[in-house]
Design a protein around this motif. Structure first.
Motif, PDB file in Angstrom:
ATOM      1  N   TYR A 150       0.847  -1.189   0.000  1.00 13.79           N
ATOM      2  CA  TYR A 150       0.000   0.000   0.000  1.00 13.79           C
ATOM      3  C   TYR A 150       0.880   1.235   0.000  1.00 13.79           C
ATOM      4  N   CYS A 151       0.293   2.377  -0.346  1.00 13.45           N
ATOM      5  CA  CYS A 151       1.062   3.618  -0.390  1.00 13.45           C
ATOM      6  C   CYS A 151       0.128   4.807  -0.356  1.00 13.45           C
ATOM      7  N   ARG A 152       0.694   5.958  -0.061  1.00  9.86           N
ATOM      8  CA  ARG A 152      -0.011   7.222  -0.258  1.00  9.86           C
ATOM      9  C   ARG A 152       0.501   7.811  -1.570  1.00  9.86           C
ATOM     10  N   VAL A 153      -0.425   8.146  -2.472  1.00 10.88           N
ATOM     11  CA  VAL A 153      -0.036   8.698  -3.770  1.00 10.88           C
ATOM     12  C   VAL A 153       0.227  10.196  -3.644  1.00 10.88           C
ATOM     13  N   HIS A 154      -0.779  10.934  -3.227  1.00 12.82           N
ATOM     14  CA  HIS A 154      -0.672  12.370  -2.986  1.00 12.82           C
ATOM     15  C   HIS A 154      -1.939  12.797  -2.288  1.00 12.82           C
ATOM     16  N   SER A 155      -1.915  13.951  -1.650  1.00 15.94           N
ATOM     17  CA  SER A 155      -3.089  14.491  -0.974  1.00 15.94           C
ATOM     18  C   SER A 155      -3.787  13.389  -0.191  1.00 15.94           C
ATOM     19  N   ASP A 156      -5.059  13.076  -0.541  1.00 15.98           N
ATOM     20  CA  ASP A 156      -5.830  12.077   0.205  1.00 15.98           C
ATOM     21  C   ASP A 156      -6.006  10.785  -0.587  1.00 15.98           C
ATOM     22  N   MET A 157      -5.171  10.558  -1.598  1.00 13.37           N
ATOM     23  CA  MET A 157      -5.310   9.369  -2.443  1.00 13.37           C
ATOM     24  C   MET A 157      -4.328   8.286  -2.010  1.00 13.37           C
ATOM     25  N   PHE A 158      -4.837   7.025  -1.890  1.00 11.54           N
ATOM     26  CA  PHE A 158      -4.033   5.890  -1.470  1.00 11.54           C
ATOM     27  C   PHE A 158      -4.231   4.732  -2.446  1.00 11.54           C
ATOM     28  N   LEU A 159      -3.255   3.827  -2.495  1.00  9.93           N
ATOM     29  CA  LEU A 159      -3.323   2.642  -3.347  1.00  9.93           C
ATOM     30  C   LEU A 159      -3.008   1.391  -2.537  1.00  9.93           C
ATOM     31  N   ILE A 160      -3.618   0.272  -2.943  1.00 10.73           N
ATOM     32  CA  ILE A 160      -3.354  -1.029  -2.322  1.00 10.73           C
ATOM     33  C   ILE A 160      -3.183  -2.044  -3.446  1.00 10.73           C
ATOM     34  N   CYS A 161      -2.214  -2.940  -3.311  1.00 10.81           N
ATOM     35  CA  CYS A 161      -2.057  -4.068  -4.222  1.00 10.81           C
ATOM     36  C   CYS A 161      -2.197  -5.333  -3.386  1.00 10.81           C
ATOM     37  N   ILE A 162      -3.202  -6.167  -3.692  1.00  7.38           N
ATOM     38  CA  ILE A 162      -3.518  -7.305  -2.828  1.00  7.38           C
ATOM     39  C   ILE A 162      -3.833  -8.544  -3.649  1.00  7.38           C
ATOM     40  N   ALA A 163      -3.407  -9.699  -3.154  1.00  8.12           N
ATOM     41  CA  ALA A 163      -3.776 -10.972  -3.759  1.00  8.12           C
ATOM     42  C   ALA A 163      -5.175 -11.355  -3.264  1.00  8.12           C
ATOM     43  N   TYR A 164      -5.953 -12.025  -4.118  1.00  7.42           N
ATOM     44  CA  TYR A 164      -7.315 -12.401  -3.730  1.00  7.42           C
ATOM     45  C   TYR A 164      -7.706 -13.688  -4.450  1.00  7.42           C
ATOM     46  N   GLU A 165      -8.755 -14.333  -3.946  1.00  7.81           N
ATOM     47  CA  GLU A 165      -9.310 -15.508  -4.606  1.00  7.81           C
ATOM     48  C   GLU A 165     -10.664 -15.191  -5.223  1.00  7.81           C
ATOM     49  N   LYS A 166     -11.531 -14.492  -4.456  1.00  9.03           N
ATOM     50  CA  LYS A 166     -12.856 -14.126  -4.936  1.00  9.03           C
ATOM     51  C   LYS A 166     -13.068 -12.630  -4.774  1.00  9.03           C
ATOM     52  N   ARG A 167     -13.980 -12.083  -5.572  1.00 14.12           N
ATOM     53  CA  ARG A 167     -14.296 -10.659  -5.466  1.00 14.12           C
ATOM     54  C   ARG A 167     -14.774 -10.307  -4.071  1.00 14.12           C
ATOM     55  N   GLY A 168     -15.487 -11.245  -3.468  1.00  8.03           N
ATOM     56  CA  GLY A 168     -15.997 -11.004  -2.121  1.00  8.03           C
ATOM     57  C   GLY A 168     -14.893 -10.743  -1.119  1.00  8.03           C
ATOM     58  N   ASP A 169     -13.706 -11.364  -1.357  1.00  5.58           N
ATOM     59  CA  ASP A 169     -12.571 -11.126  -0.451  1.00  5.58           C
ATOM     60  C   ASP A 169     -12.170  -9.654  -0.473  1.00  5.58           C
ATOM     61  N   LEU A 170     -12.220  -9.065  -1.663  1.00  3.08           N
ATOM     62  CA  LEU A 170     -11.840  -7.657  -1.797  1.00  3.08           C
ATOM     63  C   LEU A 170     -12.853  -6.746  -1.120  1.00  3.08           C
ATOM     64  N   ILE A 171     -14.134  -7.068  -1.279  1.00 11.96           N
ATOM     65  CA  ILE A 171     -15.180  -6.256  -0.650  1.00 11.96           C
ATOM     66  C   ILE A 171     -15.038  -6.307   0.870  1.00 11.96           C
ATOM     67  N   LYS A 172     -14.754  -7.515   1.403  1.00  7.09           N
ATOM     68  CA  LYS A 172     -14.588  -7.647   2.860  1.00  7.09           C
ATOM     69  C   LYS A 172     -13.414  -6.812   3.357  1.00  7.09           C
ATOM     70  N   LEU A 173     -12.295  -6.838   2.602  1.00  7.59           N
ATOM     71  CA  LEU A 173     -11.135  -6.036   3.006  1.00  7.59           C
ATOM     72  C   LEU A 173     -11.484  -4.556   2.977  1.00  7.59           C
ATOM     73  N   ILE A 174     -12.156  -4.123   1.924  1.00  8.37           N
ATOM     74  CA  ILE A 174     -12.516  -2.707   1.796  1.00  8.37           C
ATOM     75  C   ILE A 174     -13.441  -2.288   2.934  1.00  8.37           C
ATOM     76  N   GLU A 175     -14.399  -3.143   3.268  1.00  5.71           N
ATOM     77  CA  GLU A 175     -15.292  -2.826   4.385  1.00  5.71           C
ATOM     78  C   GLU A 175     -14.516  -2.714   5.687  1.00  5.71           C
ATOM     79  N   LYS A 176     -13.543  -3.579   5.852  1.00  3.48           N
ATOM     80  CA  LYS A 176     -12.711  -3.570   7.057  1.00  3.48           C
ATOM     81  C   LYS A 176     -11.922  -2.263   7.165  1.00  3.48           C
ATOM     82  N   ILE A 177     -11.322  -1.851   6.047  1.00  2.44           N
ATOM     83  CA  ILE A 177     -10.547  -0.602   6.027  1.00  2.44           C
ATOM     84  C   ILE A 177     -11.480   0.593   6.206  1.00  2.44           C
TER      85      ILE A 177
END
Length: 685
Positions: free
Chosen positions: A339-366
């Motif tokens: 993960y990183c801060r790009v600029h101002s209030d923008m951030f990026l994450i690079c993550i391995a996943y198996e299902k789309r639902g895994d990504l939604i759960k992570l996003i909800e957690k964050i």
């Protein structure tokens, strides 16, 4: 330091170097200094000769020497053929400037030992005698190391003797060494900082080169741990047997720490202490390519209305919000996620996943972690997700696509994340192409003025026209306003386009007057951008003065929704009305119109919106609303225009409701100026 002092120090430094070194003047190409090794190779006559003749380079005369072109701080390495030695050597050159401003070139021959051995005919007795001359000892050595700040140590494997300079004992409390390798004895091994032992061992790894250097930390006798650059020159005999080792230690603590700081700043975000986008691009790109069997996604997110947080609560509070977001990611993203801060209030994450639902759960957690905080306001976030399918796409483009997905979330208050859609990318590409061409379009007169006639409902005659814009692109053809006006309003280009069209309008009216024709009043649009960001009154004053036309031939149309955006609007409209402009509320009925609003603002007419007309005419109650709206405007002594009139039913109803003016496809479509001139002036003689 004066010039003679500079020369003296250079003399001393040169004489303890293992390379042949000489210095020549850029003014006359003559060698002004040469160290003992250079004199041993080329002869005592070297000083005062030109570099070309003294070093016996037969390839280039002085005037063509590339070293002359060197500037202060530049370095140049080249090969030169020496005829008397029948061999090529590498020469490194640096430009120096004396205190008096004169420039010289310092040349170091990197193949000095080979030249010296060739000169001496591989005579070991002569070679050993010279080697002893280079032994770093005596008053000369002490003078040099004290001025250079360099610590020197030496070990002779033939005699099993060592030498350390006085600075060595002063810094480390050790007078003698048991080997050139500090790890071979306990006292010197203790000097190496534990975490840097593997780095130090590189000095003695099984390599063929005789010169090694590393930078690592050493423990000083004071207890201080500092960075040192360690250089070791291994001297071998003809059989390849190690004879001597000469080492130097240079304290580079300040420079190394500065470098580490610069490196940190180049790879990490100083505010949040998480990686920056440069570090992220490198690490994420490598991770994706090295693990092609894994499925990866790029997630981009930012804070909704972050600028408002800065404006209302201050930049320091905004910084604390960003730190809070970074801490949430440190705590909540899975191990191995980047993960990183790009600029101002923008951030990026690079993550391995198996299902789309895994990504939604992570996003909800964050998202929940960010939302739960001690601030006095809510922190909401919008996420965009790009699922990586083609690993050959550059990482920055992957991140752009995640960012595009995040932008689609802004349009829906019910969602907080969106997956990347290829169609959206195509729309963005189209938008980008339009933005790229828009400046050239004005200078190339690609924007054309179209006029849509207005008709007096009582007489059926043309009583005016609305100025509209069309874009005639040289390769794309005619571009409709809906494809570029909304974009221009977002990026601010609408200001230039409006002013261009206003000038075309004034030019047209002036042209009619010059031809002896009575102008028809023309209506022009005033964009939201002008109300907030431009001297609207000043712009119109200049145009009227430039083209010397009466303001009575101009109607300025202001969208109804503007009245809720600027307190200054009333002042601006009053000034324009006093100058003689007629003011008309455009799109009346599309916003939150009210009797109070049109009663207070200084206007001359209202223009009923097409959608308002269509919806209200669909029911009897709607027709009553329109009739009363028109009657209300009349009671306030305001003119009424209806736009978007397309059917006879529209016309009949508007006539029965006492509407003054109508425009729409029932009467005429927007047309180029030439067609309008034929239609209006031919009909009216």
């Amino acid at each position: 330091m004066n010039k003679s002092g500079e020369h003296g120090l250079i003399d001393q430094i040169m004489d303890v170097s293992e390379h042949a070194i000489y210095i020549f003047s850029k003014d006359d190409f003559r060698i002004i200094y040469a160290n003992s090794k250079a004199k041993e190779i080329f002869g005592e006559h070297l000083v005062s000769m030109t570099c070309y003749r003294g070093i016996e380079t037969k390839e280039l005369p002085c005037m063509n020497c590339p070293f002359i072109l060197l500037q202060e701080g530049q370095e140049y390495v080249t090969e030169r053929y020496l005829e008397s030695f029948d061999m090529k050597v590498k020469i490194k050159a640096n430009c120096l400037t004396w205190k008096d401003g004169s420039q010289v070139v310092l040349c170091k021959i990197l193949d000095s030992n080979e030249l010296l051995q060739k000169k001496m005919g591989h005579d070991m007795v002569t070679w050993e005698a010279y080697a002893e001359k280079l032994k770093l000892s005596g008053e000369l050595y002490q003078s040099v190391v004290s001025q250079m700040g360099t610590i020197v140590f030496e070990y002779n494997y033939d005699r099993h003797t060592s030498y350390t300079s006085s600075l060595f004992k002063e810094k480390f409390g050790i007078e003698r060494i048991a080997d050139i390798d500090f790890l071979k004895s306990e006292p010197t091994a203790a000097l190496i900082y534990k975490e840097d032992i593997d780095v130090y061992k590189m000095l003695f790894s099984g390599r063929e080169d005789d010169f090694r250097q590393v930078t690592c930390r050493l423990k000083e006798v004071s207890g201080n741990i500092a960075w040192y650059r360690i250089c070791i020159q291994f001297i071998k005999d003809d059989e390849g047997r190690l004879v001597r080792g000469i080492g130097t230690l240079k304290n580079v603590d300040e420079a190394t720490k500065s470098y580490e700081t610069l490196r940190y700043r180049s790879e990490y975000d100083v505010l949040t202490n998480i990686p920056n986008v440069n570090r992220f691009y490198i690490d994420a790109g490598r991770m994706i390519l090295d693990n092609e069997d894994e499925k990866y996604a790029i997630v981009s997110f930012d804070i909704d209305k972050f600028k408002l947080i800065n404006d209302l609560f201050g930049m320091e509070t905004g910084d604390e919000v960003l730190k809070h977001v970074a801490n949430v990611m440190k705590e909540r993203v899975p191990e191995g996620t980047l993960y990183c801060r790009v600029h101002s209030d923008m951030f990026l994450i690079c993550i391995a996943y198996e299902k789309r639902g895994d990504l939604i759960k992570l996003i909800e957690k964050i998202r929940k972690g960010i939302y739960r905080n001690d601030f006095s306001f809510d922190i909401n976030t919008s996420f965009g997700i790009y699922l990586i399918e083609n690993t050959q796409i550059p990482i920055n483009l992957m991140c752009d696509r995640a960012n595009l997905a995040a932008r689609t979330v802004k349009e829906s208050a019910m969602e907080f994340c969106a997956f990347y859609d290829e169609q959206y990318r195509k729309e963005i590409i189209k938008t980008t192409e339009i933005e790229k061409d828009m400046n050239l379009a004005i200078s190339g007169k690609q924007f054309l003025m179209y006029l849509q006639p207005k008709y007096n409902l009582m007489t059926g005659d043309i009583c005016g026209a609305e100025v509209l814009v069309r874009w005639k692109h040289p390769s794309k053809g005619l571009i409709q306003p809906n494809d570029f006006i909304p974009l221009f309003e977002r990026n601010g280009f609408i200001r230039r386009l409006d002013e261009y069209m206003w000038e075309e309008t004034c030019k047209t009216i002036a042209g009619w007057l010059a031809e002896g024709k009575k102008p028809v009043p023309l209506s022009v649009n005033i964009s939201r951008y002008h109300i907030k960001n431009n001297d609207l009154v000043g712009v119109w004053k200049r145009l009227i003065r430039k083209y010397n036309i009466p303001t009575s031939y101009l109607i300025l149309e202001i969208t109804e929704t503007f009245f809720y955006d600027s307190e200054d609007l009333y002042v601006v409209l009053t000034k324009l009305q006093k100058q003689g402009f007629r003011l008309e509320v455009d799109d009346f009925g599309s916003g939150y119109s009210s009797l109070n609003m049109i009663r207070q603002i200084p206007i001359n007419a209202i223009k009923i919106d097409k959608d308002f007309l269509d919806k209200k005419l669909a029911s009897e109650k709607g027709k009553i609303v329109i009739k009363h709206t028109i009657a209300m405007a009349k009671d306030l002594q305001l003119g009424v225009t209806a736009e978007g009139v397309e059917t006879k039913e529209h016309v009949d109803f508007l006539k029965s409701s006492a509407c003054d003016i109508a425009q729409g496809y029932f009467f005429a479509k927007p047309m180029p100026l030439e067609e309008f001139n034929k239609l209006y002036y031919e009909e009216n003689g």
